[in-house]
Design a protein around this motif. Structure first.
Motif, PDB file in Angstrom:
ATOM      1  N   HIS A 301      42.988  38.652  38.529  1.00  0.00           N
ATOM      2  CA  HIS A 301      42.557  39.417  37.362  1.00  0.00           C
ATOM      3  C   HIS A 301      42.825  40.907  37.542  1.00  0.00           C
ATOM      4  O   HIS A 301      43.097  41.604  36.566  1.00  0.00           O
ATOM      5  N   ARG A 327      54.537  32.698  29.769  1.00  0.00           N
ATOM      6  CA  ARG A 327      54.390  34.095  29.335  1.00  0.00           C
ATOM      7  C   ARG A 327      55.267  35.005  30.182  1.00  0.00           C
ATOM      8  O   ARG A 327      55.416  34.822  31.385  1.00  0.00           O
ATOM      9  N   ARG A 331      49.093  39.147  33.092  1.00  0.00           N
ATOM     10  CA  ARG A 331      47.733  39.458  32.646  1.00  0.00           C
ATOM     11  C   ARG A 331      46.966  40.288  33.669  1.00  0.00           C
ATOM     12  O   ARG A 331      45.933  40.850  33.366  1.00  0.00           O
ATOM     13  N   GLY A 350      52.513  44.796  33.197  1.00  0.00           N
ATOM     14  CA  GLY A 350      51.137  44.488  32.847  1.00  0.00           C
ATOM     15  C   GLY A 350      50.396  45.766  32.541  1.00  0.00           C
ATOM     16  O   GLY A 350      50.985  46.844  32.458  1.00  0.00           O
ATOM     17  N   SER A 516      41.443  41.921  27.445  1.00  0.00           N
ATOM     18  CA  SER A 516      42.358  42.253  26.347  1.00  0.00           C
ATOM     19  C   SER A 516      42.028  43.575  25.674  1.00  0.00           C
ATOM     20  O   SER A 516      42.848  44.102  24.913  1.00  0.00           O
TER      21      SER A 516
END
Length: 678
Positions: A301, A327, A331, A350, A516
């Motif tokens: 993360h 993708r 992320r 990212g 997000s």
């Protein structure tokens, strides 16, 4: 302070046979009241604990008429005489005879006794030299404070007492004096006190040796890297303004587990357990482990970076082209200190978030970015830990954080370090052999420490310094810290546990990790940013000009030190220039970041002058020599700073165009085009 009652020897009380209630009331000029009145203002916790002691030890009188005392030794049942029965003051003078005003700036005293040697040391050493006293016996301190007046010494705020075994407190109280350690330290051992409490003093000696290593490494690293750090922050200023503030993430995952993945050799033991818990813990990777984790199909993360050197770009090169279900955009959010090499920000496909920086905030003071700051970390693993705390995570689980050479290896297999060494691999040079070669090359700084199971292992001085910082943080933290490395150094303040057990206990519930709201990097304030930098450039030019005018005046004072008329005329002009320089105070602080070695030299010279017993003329001569060296370094640094501001201001527009074009290209590939954002 209210009058204090105490059961003390009859010779020191104000006995009143007519009033039993006043039997233990102290006279107003009693040493105990004077001492505690000052101590309550300096160290309320110690004052409270001393007052909680019911009675002092019984004392005796030496031949010279002053108090002396004897206590039982720690073993053997014998009695130890803490001070001479004849002349405790002369004995104390002999003990501290090696101390002098122009020698080390910091003193460690093991054992307080009745304080004779501490008073003698304070009298012989410089007025600003801190004295740290290690004494576990609170009853003895109470006895000393009742018998002798230390109020003036305490009021000088030079004494610091350590009475309990607390390593975190030691690091916290010594770290503000880090610069003074460059002047040296001296240890005074009160022999009888060491016989009374040998384990206490032995432990503190070990911790002080460890702190000396930490201080030496920290100071050297700071001096070597300070200019590069300032330059990198300036060159990253566009990203600093463009990236969102970390305040959006404060306590977002409160009470959720975090796993910090580092690249220690033990990582290979348990990394296979990570895929099953990607949605059950916040996974924070240090930059070294990003690529190996992605190749395993694990998207952490967060990934942390803070290193200024461009070799760190290797950790972001050749990342997988697609992630998850095909993708093309990662992320993982990069959380970095703004001193990190700027190339990595553009390499990561990212989101990027930069931490707050005092240097960057001062550069852009008109814009007032006010970015949230985290504590400064020595490594990316420290930054990952501070990030986990910022996110509110609990427990915080460490994986691959060896801080030593487990199984004769430096790093876990498969990291980017092997890419660097790959041309050397062959039949007679395996990855394991290459890693052992790296360890052996540093054998002059190797040290043996206990591993997580109490067995001896090797680490080196730099890693040992990192361990000290982690232990300080862990011992202060209110979170549960779990060391699931299953290898490497023992870490005080962390609970050692196999990763499988930590997962069973803390990582069973799935939860969303939604980042997000980052929103991408904004590049619409580049013009304002450049305008601030041009103001800093002009201010630096002013600093350089004032320094240039000041230098010949200082040289005049140096060359005519005995001509008071010429000296006074030069001082008058310097005072006017100093007032003008004060207008640039904030930018002056920025400029000196480029010349920290000379600033440390100025600090050392200043402290030596203050500690020395000098006549006025010699004191002034040394002060002028100190100031000449300082002004020259500031003048040179101001010129460098102005050039840096011009360079960064000129590059901002091209950075903006490149990042917006890159973002638009990514947007087009995804079917949308961001407008004015990257």
């Amino acid at each position: 302070m209210a009058a204090t009652t105490s059961a003390i020897p009859d010779a020191t009380i104000n006995a009143d046979p007519a009033s039993a209630d006043r039997r233990y009331v102290l006279p107003e000029d009693a040493p105990y009241l004077k001492n505690l009145e000052v101590l309550w203002t300096l160290d309320a916790d110690l004052a409270r604990r001393i007052e909680a002691i019911d009675e002092p030890y019984p004392a005796a009188t030496a031949k010279t008429g002053v108090a002396t005392i004897a206590l039982p030794a720690s073993a053997g049942g014998r009695v130890v005489q803490l001070h001479s029965k004849y002349d405790p003051i002369a004995e104390a003078d002999r003990l501290v005879s090696s101390a002098s005003a122009d020698k080390p700036a910091i003193y460690y005293v093991h054992g307080f006794g009745l304080g004779y040697h501490v008073e003698a040391l304070a009298a012989r050493s410089g007025d600003e030299a801190p004295i740290f006293v290690f004494e576990p016996d609170l009853r003895l301190l109470r006895t000393a404070f009742e018998l002798r007046d230390f109020s003036k010494l305490l009021s000088a705020n030079r004494l610091g007492f350590f009475t309990t075994l607390d390593k975190a407190a030691l690091l916290d109280r010594l770290q503000p004096h880090l610069a003074m350690f460059s002047l040296g330290t001296t240890t005074i051992e009160h022999g009888p006190s060491l016989q009374v409490a040998p384990e206490f003093h032995a432990q503190y000696k070990q911790w002080l040796a460890e702190f000396a290593s930490f201080a030496r490494t920290s100071l050297n690293t700071f001096l070597l890297n300070s200019a590069k750090t300032a330059e990198n922050i300036a060159r990253n200023i566009g990203w600093y303004v463009a990236s969102p503030c970390m305040s959006r993430l404060k306590d977002r995952f409160a009470g959720r587990p975090a796993i910090i993945v580092s690249a220690g050799p033990s990582l290979r033991k348990n990394k296979h357990l990570l895929p099953a818990i990607q949605d059950k813990a916040v996974i924070i990777a240090v930059q070294t482990t990003l690529k190996p984790l992605l190749e395993m199909g694990i998207e952490p993360h967060f990934v942390t970076s803070l290193d200024y050197h461009e070799i760190c770009t290797r950790f972001f090169e050749n990342l997988p082209k697609t992630y998850g279900d095909g993708r093309r955009r990662l992320r993982t959010e990069l959380v970095a200190e703004p001193k990190a090499t700027s190339r990595i920000f553009a390499m990561l496909d990212g989101n990027v978030s930069l931490l707050g920086s005092n240097f960057a905030e001062s550069l852009l003071r008109e814009m007032k970015p006010n970015k949230a700051k985290l504590p400064p970390g020595a490594t990316v693993a420290h930054l990952a830990y501070y990030l986990a705390e910022w996110l509110g995570c609990d427990p915080i689980i460490f994986l691959g954080q060896d801080l030593g050479f487990s199984d004769g290896l430096c790093y876990a297999p498969g990291t980017s370090y092997e890419d660097v060494w790959r041309p050397e691999f062959g039949r007679f040079c395996t990855p394991e052999m290459k890693q052992w070669d790296q360890i052996v090359r540093e054998r002059f700084i190797l040290r043996r420490i206990p591993d997580f199971q109490g067995r001896p292992m090797y680490t080196e001085e730099r890693l040992f310094t990192y361990l000290q910082q982690f232990e300080r943080d862990f011992l202060q933290s209110k979170r549960t810290i779990i060391d699931a490395t299953e290898g490497g150094a023992a870490k005080r303040g962390a609970k050692s546990m196999p990763l499988a057990d930590a997962i069973d206990a803390h990582c069973q519930e799935s939860f969303p990790v939604d980042l997000s709201d980052h929103g991408g990097s904004r590049w619409d304030r580049t013009a304002d940013c450049a305008a601030s930098l041009r103001k800093r450039r002009d201010e630096a030019a002013g600093i350089e000009d004032i320094s240039r005018q000041t230098l010949p005046l200082l040289e005049t004072i140096r060359d005519h030190i005995n001509d008071q008329n010429k000296v006074n005329q030069a001082i008058t002009k310097i005072d006017a220039l100093r007032a003008e320089m004060n207008r640039f105070g904030a930018t002056y602080d920025l400029v000196t970041e480029l010349t920290q070695k000379s600033q440390l030299s100025r600090f050392e010279a200043d402290r030596r002058i203050k500690m020395a017993k000098l006549d006025p003329t010699e004191r002034q001569r040394r002060q002028v020599d100190r100031d000449i060296a300082n002004v020259r370094s500031v003048m040179e640094a101001a010129a460098r700073f102005a050039e840096l501001m011009d360079e960064v201001a000129a590059s901002l527009q091209s950075d903006q165009r490149r990042e917006v074009a890159s973002a638009n290209a990514r947007g087009a590939a995804l079917g949308s085009t961001p407008a004015g954002r990257a």
